[in-house]
Design a protein around this motif. Structure first.
Motif, mmCIF file in Angstrom:
data_model
loop_
_atom_site.group_PDB
_atom_site.id
_atom_site.type_symbol
_atom_site.label_atom_id
_atom_site.label_comp_id
_atom_site.label_asym_id
_atom_site.label_seq_id
_atom_site.Cartn_x
_atom_site.Cartn_y
_atom_site.Cartn_z
ATOM 1 N N UNK A 123 0.844 -1.198 0.000
ATOM 2 C CA UNK A 123 0.000 0.000 0.000
ATOM 3 C C UNK A 123 0.878 1.247 0.000
ATOM 4 N N UNK A 124 0.292 2.363 -0.391
ATOM 5 C CA UNK A 124 1.030 3.626 -0.375
ATOM 6 C C UNK A 124 0.906 4.276 1.004
ATOM 7 N N UNK A 125 1.397 5.486 1.139
ATOM 8 C CA UNK A 125 1.399 6.158 2.439
ATOM 9 C C UNK A 125 -0.004 6.395 2.979
ATOM 10 N N UNK A 126 -0.997 6.454 2.076
ATOM 11 C CA UNK A 126 -2.395 6.659 2.482
ATOM 12 C C UNK A 126 -3.169 5.338 2.586
ATOM 13 N N UNK A 127 -2.438 4.229 2.537
ATOM 14 C CA UNK A 127 -3.004 2.880 2.640
ATOM 15 C C UNK A 127 -3.835 2.476 1.427
ATOM 16 N N UNK A 128 -3.625 3.132 0.309
ATOM 17 C CA UNK A 128 -4.253 2.705 -0.934
ATOM 18 C C UNK A 128 -3.453 1.543 -1.505
ATOM 19 N N UNK A 129 -4.148 0.520 -1.952
ATOM 20 C CA UNK A 129 -3.463 -0.682 -2.426
ATOM 21 C C UNK A 129 -2.718 -0.418 -3.726
ATOM 22 N N UNK A 130 -1.451 -0.751 -3.720
ATOM 23 C CA UNK A 130 -0.606 -0.664 -4.909
ATOM 24 C C UNK A 130 -0.578 -2.015 -5.614
ATOM 25 N N UNK A 131 -0.462 -3.074 -4.820
ATOM 26 C CA UNK A 131 -0.400 -4.413 -5.386
ATOM 27 C C UNK A 131 -0.984 -5.413 -4.396
ATOM 28 N N UNK A 132 -1.940 -6.197 -4.872
ATOM 29 C CA UNK A 132 -2.535 -7.226 -4.030
ATOM 30 C C UNK A 132 -1.529 -8.340 -3.782
ATOM 31 N N UNK A 133 -1.723 -9.036 -2.683
ATOM 32 C CA UNK A 133 -0.758 -10.048 -2.271
ATOM 33 C C UNK A 133 -0.475 -11.106 -3.307
#
Length: 302
Positions: free
Chosen positions: A122-132
């Motif tokens: 996730x990014x600094x705002x907890x937005x998902x960048x890449x799922x597990x």
């Protein structure tokens, strides 16, 4: 079962609110949180104290000076009372069902010393960048030591009883602390894998595992693997394909890579040292490359 969430903090207080909220919102509420601040130079302690002041499940301890990751995580584990332990970084968060899933798995798999899962980036705002996508079950007959990267990932939890049978966390280690710990834990029982993302790993430039000093990280990974190999050899444990010959090549490659990074620097003593160590580890592995490098080093071409 009491679950001990272990948090080692250094200058990450400004992220802790997200971490705190993810803990108090857990569907499983029988937990304690052991926080150890490693001599932070920011306002981490005051931020944490304000957030946890009304919840006795959170316990904050402080190192009088910065002692490093290994020392601080070891202290976290020593202060824990739970039957199940799991580390959470103060700049990361866990999914609401993370503890419930882990407790259920430990009850089901009594012989498991460690249970792992996947994480989302996730990014600094907890937005998902890449799922597990990292993390997997280790094949039968294999171990984390030799299986490859990504087999053990966050969220990871382990039985306190298994941990206490080990040498515990090495207080001298600055990096690769979790890797070293998981090598030790898997020697005490089975590994179980949950094919689910339970942890949100925040991409933070201040993270120990995400910095420009990559050679330091490489050193500590090398240190952890060597320790695990020697420990298992002494205990006469099976080490998959880690033969004496394999380890000599591994060490030779490591020292050669350190030499390569210094090749065009002015650190002549260091270059001779690492090239010499590469020769000593396995004289005939990549002999031509090492011999040519030695000649060039002697005549001052590199």
């Amino acid at each position: 079962m009491l679950f001990s969430i272990l948090i080692a903090n250094y200058n990450n207080g400004h992220f802790f609110n997200d971490c705190y909220q993810s803990i108090v919102n857990q569907t499983y509420q029988n937990f304690e949180v052991i926080l150890v601040d490693d001599g932070s130079t920011d306002d981490s302690v005051s931020i944490i104290e304000q957030l946890i002041s009304n919840d006795k499940r959170f316990k904050l301890f402080q190192n009088q000076e910065n002692r490093g990751c290994g020392y601080t995580k070891r202290k976290c584990a020593q202060l824990a009372h739970g039957e199940i332990l799991g580390f959470l970084d103060p700049d990361d968060t866990i999914e609401p069902n993370a503890l419930e899933v882990m407790i259920s798995a430990h009850k089901e798999f009594q012989n498991a010393s460690i249970i792992t899962s996947k994480f989302d980036l996730v990014d600094l705002q907890l937005n998902i960048i890449k799922k597990g996508s990292i993390g997997s079950k280790i094949s039968d007959g294999k171990s984390y030591l030799t299986y490859g990267k990504g087999a053990f990932t966050a969220f990871a939890s382990f039985k306190n009883s298994a941990y206490k049978k080990t040498e515990e966390i090495d207080p001298l280690m600055k990096r690769a602390v979790d890797q070293d710990l998981y090598y030790k834990i898997e020697e005490q029982g089975a590994h179980r894998f949950i094919n689910e993302s339970l942890y949100l790993y925040r991409i933070n430039e201040n993270s120990i595992s995400n910095n420009n000093n990559t050679y330091k990280a490489e050193y500590w990974h090398f240190y952890a693997i060597n320790k695990a190999y020697r420990r298992r050899k002494k205990q006469k444990l099976e080490i998959d394909n880690f033969s004496k010959k394999y380890m000599s090549k591994y060490r030779s490659n490591y020292y050669l890579s350190r030499f390569e990074k210094l090749k065009f620097s002015k650190k002549h003593h260091a270059k001779f040292y690492f090239l010499g160590k590469s020769f000593f580890a396995n004289p005939f592995h990549k002999f031509e490359i090492k011999f040519k490098s030695l000649l060039l080093l002697i005549v001052g071409r590199i």
